[in-house]
Design a protein around this motif. Structure first.
Motif, PDB file in Angstrom:
ATOM      1  N   ASN A  84       0.831  -1.202   0.000  1.00  0.00           N
ATOM      2  CA  ASN A  84       0.000   0.000   0.000  1.00  0.00           C
ATOM      3  C   ASN A  84       0.866   1.252   0.000  1.00  0.00           C
ATOM      4  OD1 ASN A  84      -2.594  -1.312   0.253  1.00  0.00           O
ATOM      5  ND2 ASN A  84      -2.056  -1.754   2.388  1.00  0.00           N
ATOM      6  N   THR A  85       0.275   2.368  -0.395  1.00  0.00           N
ATOM      7  CA  THR A  85       0.925   3.667  -0.239  1.00  0.00           C
ATOM      8  C   THR A  85       0.551   4.207   1.138  1.00  0.00           C
ATOM      9  OG1 THR A  85       0.770   4.116  -2.601  1.00  0.00           O
ATOM     10  CG2 THR A  85       1.139   6.007  -1.152  1.00  0.00           C
ATOM     11  N   PHE A  86       1.565   4.653   1.882  1.00  0.00           N
ATOM     12  CA  PHE A  86       1.321   5.147   3.233  1.00  0.00           C
ATOM     13  C   PHE A  86       1.543   6.652   3.318  1.00  0.00           C
ATOM     14  CE2 PHE A  86       2.145   0.635   4.046  1.00  0.00           C
ATOM     15  CZ  PHE A  86       1.058   0.341   4.872  1.00  0.00           C
ATOM     16  N   TYR A  87       0.911   7.245   4.329  1.00  0.00           N
ATOM     17  CA  TYR A  87       0.923   8.698   4.495  1.00  0.00           C
ATOM     18  C   TYR A  87       1.158   9.047   5.963  1.00  0.00           C
ATOM     19  CZ  TYR A  87      -1.555   8.298   0.046  1.00  0.00           C
ATOM     20  OH  TYR A  87      -1.908   7.973  -1.236  1.00  0.00           O
ATOM     21  N   ASP A  88       1.516  10.298   6.206  1.00  0.00           N
ATOM     22  CA  ASP A  88       1.459  10.830   7.564  1.00  0.00           C
ATOM     23  C   ASP A  88       0.826  12.213   7.527  1.00  0.00           C
ATOM     24  OD1 ASP A  88       3.595  12.420   6.666  1.00  0.00           O
ATOM     25  OD2 ASP A  88       5.096  11.332   7.816  1.00  0.00           O
ATOM     26  N   VAL A  89       0.482  12.717   8.709  1.00  0.00           N
ATOM     27  CA  VAL A  89      -0.243  13.974   8.853  1.00  0.00           C
ATOM     28  C   VAL A  89       0.526  14.911   9.766  1.00  0.00           C
ATOM     29  CG1 VAL A  89      -2.271  14.969  10.032  1.00  0.00           C
ATOM     30  CG2 VAL A  89      -2.573  13.152   8.341  1.00  0.00           C
ATOM     31  N   VAL A  90       0.552  16.186   9.383  1.00  0.00           N
ATOM     32  CA  VAL A  90       1.156  17.221  10.216  1.00  0.00           C
ATOM     33  C   VAL A  90       0.303  18.479  10.092  1.00  0.00           C
ATOM     34  CG1 VAL A  90       2.697  17.973   8.342  1.00  0.00           C
ATOM     35  CG2 VAL A  90       3.283  18.501  10.718  1.00  0.00           C
ATOM     36  N   THR A  91       0.106  19.189  11.196  1.00  0.00           N
ATOM     37  CA  THR A  91      -0.653  20.431  11.125  1.00  0.00           C
ATOM     38  C   THR A  91       0.278  21.580  10.738  1.00  0.00           C
ATOM     39  OG1 THR A  91      -0.373  20.890  13.495  1.00  0.00           O
ATOM     40  CG2 THR A  91      -2.349  19.652  12.817  1.00  0.00           C
ATOM     41  N   PRO A  92      -0.260  22.676  10.187  1.00  0.00           N
ATOM     42  CA  PRO A  92       0.583  23.788   9.748  1.00  0.00           C
ATOM     43  C   PRO A  92       1.378  24.408  10.894  1.00  0.00           C
ATOM     44  CG  PRO A  92      -1.593  23.948   8.769  1.00  0.00           C
ATOM     45  CD  PRO A  92      -1.675  22.855   9.790  1.00  0.00           C
ATOM     46  N   TYR A  93       2.417  25.120  10.532  1.00  0.00           N
ATOM     47  CA  TYR A  93       3.267  25.807  11.503  1.00  0.00           C
ATOM     48  C   TYR A  93       2.442  26.837  12.275  1.00  0.00           C
ATOM     49  CZ  TYR A  93       7.171  28.548  13.335  1.00  0.00           C
ATOM     50  OH  TYR A  93       8.043  29.211  14.170  1.00  0.00           O
ATOM     51  N   GLY A  94       2.700  26.939  13.574  1.00  0.00           N
ATOM     52  CA  GLY A  94       1.999  27.930  14.391  1.00  0.00           C
ATOM     53  C   GLY A  94       1.004  27.284  15.327  1.00  0.00           C
ATOM     54  N   TYR A  95       0.082  28.082  15.851  1.00  0.00           N
ATOM     55  CA  TYR A  95      -0.915  27.589  16.798  1.00  0.00           C
ATOM     56  C   TYR A  95      -2.053  26.915  16.037  1.00  0.00           C
ATOM     57  CZ  TYR A  95       1.490  30.793  20.014  1.00  0.00           C
ATOM     58  OH  TYR A  95       2.433  31.447  20.772  1.00  0.00           O
ATOM     59  N   GLY A  96      -2.191  25.597  16.206  1.00  0.00           N
ATOM     60  CA  GLY A  96      -3.181  24.865  15.423  1.00  0.00           C
ATOM     61  C   GLY A  96      -3.943  23.860  16.245  1.00  0.00           C
ATOM     62  N   GLY A  97      -4.218  22.697  15.637  1.00  0.00           N
ATOM     63  CA  GLY A  97      -5.043  21.685  16.281  1.00  0.00           C
ATOM     64  C   GLY A  97      -6.516  21.968  16.060  1.00  0.00           C
ATOM     65  N   PRO A  98      -7.395  21.264  16.770  1.00  0.00           N
ATOM     66  CA  PRO A  98      -8.833  21.472  16.572  1.00  0.00           C
ATOM     67  C   PRO A  98      -9.265  22.859  17.038  1.00  0.00           C
ATOM     68  CG  PRO A  98      -8.432  19.980  18.415  1.00  0.00           C
ATOM     69  CD  PRO A  98      -7.115  20.188  17.738  1.00  0.00           C
ATOM     70  N   LEU A  99     -10.082  23.504  16.220  1.00  0.00           N
ATOM     71  CA  LEU A  99     -10.614  24.839  16.529  1.00  0.00           C
ATOM     72  C   LEU A  99     -12.107  24.699  16.786  1.00  0.00           C
ATOM     73  CD1 LEU A  99     -10.152  27.946  16.641  1.00  0.00           C
ATOM     74  CD2 LEU A  99     -10.590  27.983  14.174  1.00  0.00           C
ATOM     75  N   PHE A 100     -12.563  25.235  17.909  1.00  0.00           N
ATOM     76  CA  PHE A 100     -13.962  25.081  18.291  1.00  0.00           C
ATOM     77  C   PHE A 100     -14.337  26.209  19.239  1.00  0.00           C
ATOM     78  CE2 PHE A 100     -11.110  22.720  21.008  1.00  0.00           C
ATOM     79  CZ  PHE A 100     -11.460  23.143  22.283  1.00  0.00           C
ATOM     80  N   ASN A 101     -15.618  26.454  19.355  1.00  0.00           N
ATOM     81  CA  ASN A 101     -16.126  27.362  20.370  1.00  0.00           C
ATOM     82  C   ASN A 101     -16.324  26.586  21.667  1.00  0.00           C
ATOM     83  OD1 ASN A 101     -16.142  29.569  18.583  1.00  0.00           O
ATOM     84  ND2 ASN A 101     -18.143  28.980  17.794  1.00  0.00           N
ATOM     85  N   GLU A 102     -16.178  27.273  22.781  1.00  0.00           N
ATOM     86  CA  GLU A 102     -16.080  26.613  24.087  1.00  0.00           C
ATOM     87  C   GLU A 102     -17.237  25.660  24.377  1.00  0.00           C
ATOM     88  OE1 GLU A 102     -13.942  25.625  27.400  1.00  0.00           O
ATOM     89  OE2 GLU A 102     -13.321  26.924  25.732  1.00  0.00           O
TER      90      GLU A 102
END
Length: 357
Positions: A84-102
């Motif tokens: 299979n072809t394999f992948y990995d994931v990285v979030t962009p540079y800076g403050y990231g991760g999941p964004l949500f309202n409280e």
């Protein structure tokens, strides 16, 4: 687009590979999350290349978006002949991760479980997440690492009290700057001109050259023009000037109740005039006038270094938030095989198989 769903909740995965998808993403960010610049398309696209596809997860509750997280998905090249072809994931540079309202924070656990299921179904080997300072790493299903202490200061209405909170060195340097007849100029939102961006870029690039910065930090003038003019309401450029000459500058991001020190620089020949302390004290005054609650200065290159201490001097009594990064191995067998081939078993770099040669 692929969907993982329950009767109420659905996780969508959308690649930002068309004008339609990009415009829909921009509309979502504006409508639900006040166009947070660290999640902004113009900001993130700088880091995209032919080997990294900019994509985003979005969790919807009864059709209403409640959590969004952009990321790059990268194909893994290896000498191993996998079926299979394999992948990995990285979030962009800076403050990231999941964004949500409280009010939707309780859905983070469900979000990560669905993300992990998608990873398993799509041959994703590992994930590296750069989180924000707003406690969005809760319920993370990988390993959290304390990566860098950041400085975040509370902005006071009583600026006399704010002044007294500075360490004495800051106050002394500010007085020196005043004696040297320095002036402070702030351009906000639509008042930012083409010339302002040119002035900022000139000082910024001069600073990067002096500091022998990595190539990735040499943003082009066109990058700043596109980013700022496309999102003017989220930016300010501030200057310290001496006799009409810009000698220190900072590009500031506005988001909700917080001002973020994004990028900046100083002309080396003018350090003795103390333009940086002068600039920062005036930024804090500006933040108070504009009714912001916090000013985030970021951290040092490593915890406790001189850069960190110079920032901490403005907010010595405030609690420092922690910048966390997340590391997750989804396919342990493939991760181990890739790492062994690279001979990088003992490194702390993540993912180990991408350790620069």
């Amino acid at each position: 687009m692929k969907i993982l769903s329950s009767p109420i909740l659905a996780l969508k995965v959308v690649e930002l590979n068309s004008k339609k998808n990009i415009e829909e993403y921009k509309a979502l960010l504006n409508s639900f999350w006040s166009n947070n610049i660290y999640y902004n398309y113009e900001y993130m696209a700088y880091y995209e290349n032919n080997l990294e596809r900019l994509t985003y997860f979005i969790l919807e509750k009864e059709g209403v978006p409640i959590i969004i997280m952009p990321f790059f998905i990268r194909q893994i090249d290896s000498n191993i002949e996998f079926s299979n072809t394999f992948y990995d994931v990285v979030t962009p540079y800076g403050y990231g991760g999941p964004l949500f309202n409280e009010e939707f924070k309780n859905y983070l656990g469900y979000f990560w479980n669905k993300v992990d299921a998608w990873y398993s179904q799509n041959n994703v080997v590992s994930e590296f997440v750069r989180f924000s300072l707003r406690q969005n790493s809760d319920n993370y299903t990988g390993n959290l690492e304390h990566t860098l202490t950041n400085v975040r200061g509370l902005i006071l209405e009583d600026q006399d009290k704010q002044w007294q909170n500075f360490v004495p060195k800051v106050r002394n340097n500010f007085r020196t700057a005043e004696k040297n007849n320095l002036s402070f100029v702030a351009k906000i939102g639509s008042n930012i001109s083409q010339n302002d961006i040119v002035e900022f870029h000139s000082v910024y690039i001069d600073t990067m050259k002096r500091n022998n910065a990595s190539e990735i930090y040499f943003f082009s003038l066109e990058y700043f023009q596109n980013l700022i003019f496309s999102n003017a309401q989220n930016f300010s450029i501030v200057f310290t000037e001496k006799d009409g000459v810009v000698i220190s500058t900072e590009l500031i991001i506005f988001w909700k109740d917080t001002m973020y020190a994004f990028l900046g620089g100083t002309r080396g020949d003018y350090f003795h005039l103390r333009p940086n302390d002068f600039l920062r004290v005036n930024i804090i005054k500006l933040a108070s006038e504009l009714k912001f609650k916090y000013y985030v200065l970021g951290g040092g290159r490593v915890d406790g270094d001189g850069l960190y201490k110079s920032k901490k001097a403005f907010f010595p009594k405030d609690e420092d938030p922690i910048f966390y990064t997340g590391r997750k191995i989804i396919n342990a067998l493939v991760y181990s095989q890739l790492t062994q081939v690279r001979g990088s078993n003992t490194t702390s770099f993540f993912p180990a198989y991408r350790l620069p040669r």
